[in-house]
Design a protein around this motif. Structure first.
Motif, PDB file in Angstrom:
ATOM      1  N   UNK A 175      34.641  30.238  38.765  1.00  0.00           N
ATOM      2  CA  UNK A 175      35.129  31.535  39.460  1.00  0.00           C
ATOM      3  C   UNK A 175      36.447  31.199  40.343  1.00  0.00           C
ATOM      4  N   UNK A 176      37.589  32.093  39.876  1.00  0.00           N
ATOM      5  CA  UNK A 176      38.814  31.867  40.530  1.00  0.00           C
ATOM      6  C   UNK A 176      38.936  33.464  41.181  1.00  0.00           C
ATOM      7  N   UNK A 177      39.383  32.870  42.617  1.00  0.00           N
ATOM      8  CA  UNK A 177      39.590  34.216  43.519  1.00  0.00           C
ATOM      9  C   UNK A 177      40.860  34.963  42.895  1.00  0.00           C
ATOM     10  N   UNK A 178      40.820  36.214  43.463  1.00  0.00           N
ATOM     11  CA  UNK A 178      41.959  37.061  43.276  1.00  0.00           C
ATOM     12  C   UNK A 178      42.390  37.473  44.326  1.00  0.00           C
ATOM     13  N   UNK A 179      43.750  38.172  44.653  1.00  0.00           N
ATOM     14  CA  UNK A 179      44.181  38.722  45.598  1.00  0.00           C
ATOM     15  C   UNK A 179      44.229  37.824  46.822  1.00  0.00           C
ATOM     16  N   UNK A 180      43.711  38.201  47.847  1.00  0.00           N
ATOM     17  CA  UNK A 180      43.886  37.364  49.107  1.00  0.00           C
ATOM     18  C   UNK A 180      42.818  35.804  48.829  1.00  0.00           C
ATOM     19  N   UNK A 181      42.248  36.034  47.940  1.00  0.00           N
ATOM     20  CA  UNK A 181      41.167  34.734  47.525  1.00  0.00           C
ATOM     21  C   UNK A 181      41.888  33.765  46.525  1.00  0.00           C
TER      22      UNK A 181
ATOM     23  N   UNK B  66      36.193  31.208  27.473  1.00  0.00           N
ATOM     24  CA  UNK B  66      36.069  32.812  27.654  1.00  0.00           C
ATOM     25  C   UNK B  66      36.568  32.963  29.057  1.00  0.00           C
ATOM     26  N   UNK B  67      37.035  34.288  29.176  1.00  0.00           N
ATOM     27  CA  UNK B  67      37.454  34.471  30.667  1.00  0.00           C
ATOM     28  C   UNK B  67      37.323  36.192  30.701  1.00  0.00           C
ATOM     29  N   UNK B  68      36.995  36.736  31.947  1.00  0.00           N
ATOM     30  CA  UNK B  68      36.823  38.022  32.153  1.00  0.00           C
ATOM     31  C   UNK B  68      37.455  38.431  33.572  1.00  0.00           C
ATOM     32  N   UNK B  69      38.180  39.317  34.050  1.00  0.00           N
ATOM     33  CA  UNK B  69      38.805  39.763  34.894  1.00  0.00           C
ATOM     34  C   UNK B  69      37.793  40.187  35.943  1.00  0.00           C
ATOM     35  N   UNK B  70      38.074  40.278  37.240  1.00  0.00           N
ATOM     36  CA  UNK B  70      37.241  40.587  38.026  1.00  0.00           C
ATOM     37  C   UNK B  70      36.327  41.854  38.069  1.00  0.00           C
ATOM     38  N   UNK B  71      37.171  43.088  37.590  1.00  0.00           N
ATOM     39  CA  UNK B  71      36.596  44.234  37.338  1.00  0.00           C
ATOM     40  C   UNK B  71      35.954  44.293  35.976  1.00  0.00           C
ATOM     41  N   UNK B  72      35.902  43.259  35.110  1.00  0.00           N
ATOM     42  CA  UNK B  72      35.507  43.055  33.827  1.00  0.00           C
ATOM     43  C   UNK B  72      36.197  43.942  32.859  1.00  0.00           C
ATOM     44  N   UNK B  73      37.110  44.592  32.977  1.00  0.00           N
ATOM     45  CA  UNK B  73      37.912  45.366  31.880  1.00  0.00           C
ATOM     46  C   UNK B  73      38.894  44.250  30.848  1.00  0.00           C
ATOM     47  N   UNK B  74      39.025  43.142  31.147  1.00  0.00           N
ATOM     48  CA  UNK B  74      39.785  42.483  30.402  1.00  0.00           C
ATOM     49  C   UNK B  74      39.116  41.150  30.046  1.00  0.00           C
ATOM     50  N   UNK B  75      38.919  40.950  28.612  1.00  0.00           N
ATOM     51  CA  UNK B  75      38.528  39.499  28.273  1.00  0.00           C
ATOM     52  C   UNK B  75      39.450  38.740  27.593  1.00  0.00           C
ATOM     53  N   UNK B  76      39.279  37.383  27.416  1.00  0.00           N
ATOM     54  CA  UNK B  76      40.030  36.559  26.634  1.00  0.00           C
ATOM     55  C   UNK B  76      39.082  35.572  26.085  1.00  0.00           C
ATOM     56  N   UNK B  77      39.416  35.040  24.997  1.00  0.00           N
ATOM     57  CA  UNK B  77      38.519  34.053  24.234  1.00  0.00           C
ATOM     58  C   UNK B  77      39.346  33.157  23.594  1.00  0.00           C
ATOM     59  N   UNK B  78      39.086  31.673  23.437  1.00  0.00           N
ATOM     60  CA  UNK B  78      39.557  30.604  22.691  1.00  0.00           C
ATOM     61  C   UNK B  78      39.425  31.253  21.239  1.00  0.00           C
TER      62      UNK B  78
ATOM     63  N   UNK C 285      32.767  40.489  43.170  1.00  0.00           N
ATOM     64  CA  UNK C 285      33.828  41.220  42.665  1.00  0.00           C
ATOM     65  C   UNK C 285      35.408  41.045  42.806  1.00  0.00           C
ATOM     66  N   UNK C 286      35.439  40.030  43.742  1.00  0.00           N
ATOM     67  CA  UNK C 286      36.736  39.616  43.921  1.00  0.00           C
ATOM     68  C   UNK C 286      37.221  38.216  43.178  1.00  0.00           C
ATOM     69  N   UNK C 287      36.414  38.033  42.239  1.00  0.00           N
ATOM     70  CA  UNK C 287      36.311  36.763  41.213  1.00  0.00           C
ATOM     71  C   UNK C 287      36.779  37.009  39.705  1.00  0.00           C
ATOM     72  N   UNK C 288      37.793  36.502  39.321  1.00  0.00           N
ATOM     73  CA  UNK C 288      37.830  36.533  37.765  1.00  0.00           C
ATOM     74  C   UNK C 288      36.719  35.199  37.410  1.00  0.00           C
TER      75      UNK C 288
END
Length: 120
Positions: free
Chosen positions: A98-104, A49-61, A30-33
């Motif tokens: 997987x890309x860490x967010x916050x302290x990760x 495609x990408x999705x934020x760590x909480x899953x609320x935002x997505x992005x597509x080519x 849950x700490x990773x996009x």
């Protein structure tokens, strides 16, 4: 040890569908996009495609908008890519990232890839 394991690739006819999965272990999911990238033969790797760590935002080519859907299940440590209306130009090796967010934020991991071939 962090592992990202993709599955679900294969050979499909144009217009068909596939669902890719990427199961993660060794990290606090849950700490990773999460993102899906692809690399066709002779071409550079590109973001699909990408999705934020909480899953609320997505992005597509632009090339996959309206055809592909990224989603994640944090309870199962898995990210998915539903691919519909597949075209021959979607043929590529698909990679999970997987890309860490916050302290990760310094943590970035790749899977080994899964081949998707769209051909009649």
């Amino acid at each position: 040890q962090v592992q990202l394991v993709e599955s679900g690739g294969g050979l499909v006819q144009p217009g068909g569908s596939l669902r890719l999965s990427c199961a993660a272990s060794g990290l606090t999911f849950s700490n990773y996009a999460l993102s899906w990238y692809r690399q066709a033969q002779g071409k550079e790797r590109e973001l699909v495609a990408a999705i934020t760590s909480a899953g609320g935002i997505t992005n597509y080519a632009d090339s996959v908008k309206g055809r592909f859907t990224i989603s994640r299940d944090n309870a199962k440590n898995t990210v998915y890519l539903q691919m519909n209306s597949l075209k021959p130009e979607d043929t590529a090796v698909y990679y999970c990232n997987a890309q860490g967010t916050g302290i990760y934020y310094r943590h970035n991991y790749w899977g080994q890839g899964t081949q998707v071939t769209v051909s009649s």
